[in-house]
Scaffold this motif. Structure first.
Motif, PDB file in Angstrom:
ATOM      1  N   ALA A  61      58.900  60.046  23.043  1.00  0.00           N
ATOM      2  CA  ALA A  61      59.179  61.463  22.849  1.00  0.00           C
ATOM      3  C   ALA A  61      60.656  61.690  22.596  1.00  0.00           C
ATOM      4  CB  ALA A  61      58.733  62.239  24.083  1.00  0.00           C
ATOM      5  N   THR A  62      60.985  62.810  22.012  1.00  0.00           N
ATOM      6  CA  THR A  62      62.381  63.177  21.880  1.00  0.00           C
ATOM      7  C   THR A  62      62.888  63.648  23.225  1.00  0.00           C
ATOM      8  OG1 THR A  62      61.721  65.410  21.241  1.00  0.00           O
ATOM      9  CG2 THR A  62      62.144  63.826  19.470  1.00  0.00           C
ATOM     10  N   GLY A  63      64.190  63.566  23.441  1.00  0.00           N
ATOM     11  CA  GLY A  63      64.749  63.966  24.723  1.00  0.00           C
ATOM     12  C   GLY A  63      66.033  63.234  24.994  1.00  0.00           C
ATOM     13  N   ALA A  64      66.526  63.289  26.210  1.00  0.00           N
ATOM     14  CA  ALA A  64      67.800  62.688  26.560  1.00  0.00           C
ATOM     15  C   ALA A  64      67.723  61.182  26.511  1.00  0.00           C
ATOM     16  CB  ALA A  64      68.218  63.137  27.946  1.00  0.00           C
ATOM     17  N   ASP A  65      68.795  60.584  26.056  1.00  0.00           N
ATOM     18  CA  ASP A  65      68.889  59.150  25.926  1.00  0.00           C
ATOM     19  C   ASP A  65      69.906  58.662  26.950  1.00  0.00           C
ATOM     20  OD1 ASP A  65      69.721  57.020  23.087  1.00  0.00           O
ATOM     21  OD2 ASP A  65      69.762  56.632  25.216  1.00  0.00           O
ATOM     22  N   ALA A  84      70.335  61.022  12.594  1.00  0.00           N
ATOM     23  CA  ALA A  84      68.912  61.208  12.357  1.00  0.00           C
ATOM     24  C   ALA A  84      68.591  61.060  10.880  1.00  0.00           C
ATOM     25  CB  ALA A  84      68.476  62.586  12.862  1.00  0.00           C
ATOM     26  N   GLY A  85      67.438  60.506  10.604  1.00  0.00           N
ATOM     27  CA  GLY A  85      67.017  60.333   9.216  1.00  0.00           C
ATOM     28  C   GLY A  85      66.290  59.025   9.043  1.00  0.00           C
ATOM     29  N   LEU A  86      65.166  59.045   8.356  1.00  0.00           N
ATOM     30  CA  LEU A  86      64.433  57.825   8.088  1.00  0.00           C
ATOM     31  C   LEU A  86      64.829  57.299   6.711  1.00  0.00           C
ATOM     32  CD1 LEU A  86      60.942  58.760   9.562  1.00  0.00           C
ATOM     33  CD2 LEU A  86      62.654  57.226  10.525  1.00  0.00           C
ATOM     34  N   ASP A  87      64.301  57.893   5.642  1.00  0.00           N
ATOM     35  CA  ASP A  87      64.703  57.426   4.313  1.00  0.00           C
ATOM     36  C   ASP A  87      66.058  57.971   3.897  1.00  0.00           C
ATOM     37  OD1 ASP A  87      63.783  60.004   4.128  1.00  0.00           O
ATOM     38  OD2 ASP A  87      62.661  59.702   2.278  1.00  0.00           O
ATOM     39  N   LEU A 216      62.095  58.517  13.918  1.00  0.00           N
ATOM     40  CA  LEU A 216      60.721  58.046  13.992  1.00  0.00           C
ATOM     41  C   LEU A 216      60.003  58.683  15.176  1.00  0.00           C
ATOM     42  CD1 LEU A 216      58.497  56.219  12.932  1.00  0.00           C
ATOM     43  CD2 LEU A 216      59.483  54.344  14.263  1.00  0.00           C
ATOM     44  N   GLY A 217      60.704  58.797  16.298  1.00  0.00           N
ATOM     45  CA  GLY A 217      60.103  59.439  17.463  1.00  0.00           C
ATOM     46  C   GLY A 217      59.726  60.879  17.179  1.00  0.00           C
ATOM     47  N   ALA A 218      60.583  61.582  16.456  1.00  0.00           N
ATOM     48  CA  ALA A 218      60.299  62.976  16.114  1.00  0.00           C
ATOM     49  C   ALA A 218      59.085  63.069  15.202  1.00  0.00           C
ATOM     50  CB  ALA A 218      61.515  63.605  15.449  1.00  0.00           C
ATOM     51  N   GLU A 219      58.981  62.151  14.244  1.00  0.00           N
ATOM     52  CA  GLU A 219      57.837  62.146  13.340  1.00  0.00           C
ATOM     53  C   GLU A 219      56.547  61.843  14.092  1.00  0.00           C
ATOM     54  OE1 GLU A 219      57.606  62.751  10.044  1.00  0.00           O
ATOM     55  OE2 GLU A 219      59.729  63.270   9.877  1.00  0.00           O
ATOM     56  N   LEU A 220      56.613  60.885  15.002  1.00  0.00           N
ATOM     57  CA  LEU A 220      55.418  60.500  15.742  1.00  0.00           C
ATOM     58  C   LEU A 220      54.968  61.576  16.728  1.00  0.00           C
ATOM     59  CD1 LEU A 220      56.134  56.729  16.467  1.00  0.00           C
ATOM     60  CD2 LEU A 220      54.357  57.662  14.995  1.00  0.00           C
ATOM     61  N   ALA A 221      55.907  62.397  17.149  1.00  0.00           N
ATOM     62  CA  ALA A 221      55.548  63.450  18.102  1.00  0.00           C
ATOM     63  C   ALA A 221      54.521  64.404  17.521  1.00  0.00           C
ATOM     64  CB  ALA A 221      56.797  64.216  18.525  1.00  0.00           C
TER      65      ALA A 221
END
Length: 312
Positions: A61-65, A84-87, A216-221
């Motif tokens: 998940a997105t959140g604090a790292d 942030a950014g995939l492609d 990727l985490g944001a996309e998978l969410a």
């Protein structure tokens, strides 16, 4: 490595490959989420046959790292942060290439201390190859940690069972886990195979540092758990780690103690795998390792912009 190792047939025979257990981690997305629920990062796992292969890298998940700042610009901290950014990630821009590196690797032995010395030398060389690339992209750099004990505590939770994974990466603590007994049981003292596994796991570390894993985490969410979109995104991440490994092997080939033959064997060892929903077909796994080896720069490893047919 002796001449026999360099002369190994590419990918082994079909009959031998068919009899091998899957070396990709069979962990479903839900299994990994249960292991690292609530983290920003990934657990990258590699279930192996007698040669290296991509492992599963599943952002949660997105959140604090706990290690890095949240990706994006920061007015209060001038230090580089993941972007942030995939492609669209600057790491994958045209003209970004790994420098040539001369790796001085010791001989490899079966004792844990000998393996650790070999891996530490490999990590130093991987650092030399990737640190300037991340710097050129305006992104941060941290050395990856190393652990050779499968039962060592990890901030990602309990390690996968031996039948499920051979080596893995924990983004929560930024440690590459290269369990001694598991690797010796699957690849023996094949120097090229150990190096390829290490390079793939380091590829996940690069994805983490650059911010690719955040995106990727944001996309998978927003993807259905276990659905086609989730599996395709996971394959794109895993195949990119194969490609990153190929980039490194090309940068080190023919210099220092890594011969052209040894580097080529390491790339071709990605053929020792099986088709996988999370890692791609055997054809794709090997193809992306070769793509990295032959690419002019990191843009060649932009799996997130590749056609769906290329990441099956």
């Amino acid at each position: 490595m002796d001449t026999a190792e360099e002369a190994r047939s590419v990918g082994g025979s079909e009959s031998a490959a068919a009899s091998l257990p899957p070396r990709n981690s069979p962990f479903a997305i839900v299994g990994v989420l249960g292991l690292v629920l609530g983290l920003v990062f990934v657990v990258a796992m590699v279930g192996r046959a007698p040669a290296p292969v991509a492992g599963v890298a599943v952002p949660v998940a997105t959140g604090a790292d706990p290690v890095h700042s949240e990706p994006g610009p920061s007015s209060s901290d001038p230090a580089p942060v993941p972007i942030a950014g995939l492609d669209s990630n600057p790491l994958l821009a045209e003209g970004v290439a790994l420098p040539e590196v001369a790796c001085e690797l010791p001989g490899i032995g079966a004792e844990s201390a000998e393996l650790k010395v070999f891996y530490e030398a490999g990590l130093r060389c991987l650092d030399d190859a990737w640190e300037p690339v991340l710097a050129a992209a305006g992104e941060p750099f941290d050395e990856a940690g190393l652990e050779v004990n499968a039962h060592a505590p990890s901030e990602c939770g309990a390690p996968p069972e031996e039948a499920e994974a051979t080596a893995f990466y924990c983004g929560w603590d930024e440690v590459i886990y290269m369990p001694q007994e598991r690797l010796l049981a699957t690849v023996g003292l094949n120097r090229s195979a150990h190096l390829a596994v290490l390079a793939h796991e380091y590829g996940h570390h690069v994805q983490l540092l650059s911010g690719i894993m955040y995106s990727l985490g944001a996309e998978l969410a927003g993807a259905e758990e276990g659905g086609a979109e989730e599996l395709e995104l996971t394959r794109r991440a895993e195949l990119q780690a194969n490609c990153f490994a190929g980039l490194f092997l090309a940068a080190a080939a023919g210099r220092g103690s890594i011969t052209e033959g040894q580097a080529q064997v390491a790339v071709e060892d990605f053929a020792n795998s099986t088709d996988s929903d999370t890692h791609g077909t055997l054809t794709s796994q090997l193809a992306w390792a070769r793509t990295g080896f032959n690419a002019d720069g990191t843009a060649g490893c932009d799996t997130f912009a590749a056609a769906a047919d290329a990441v099956r």
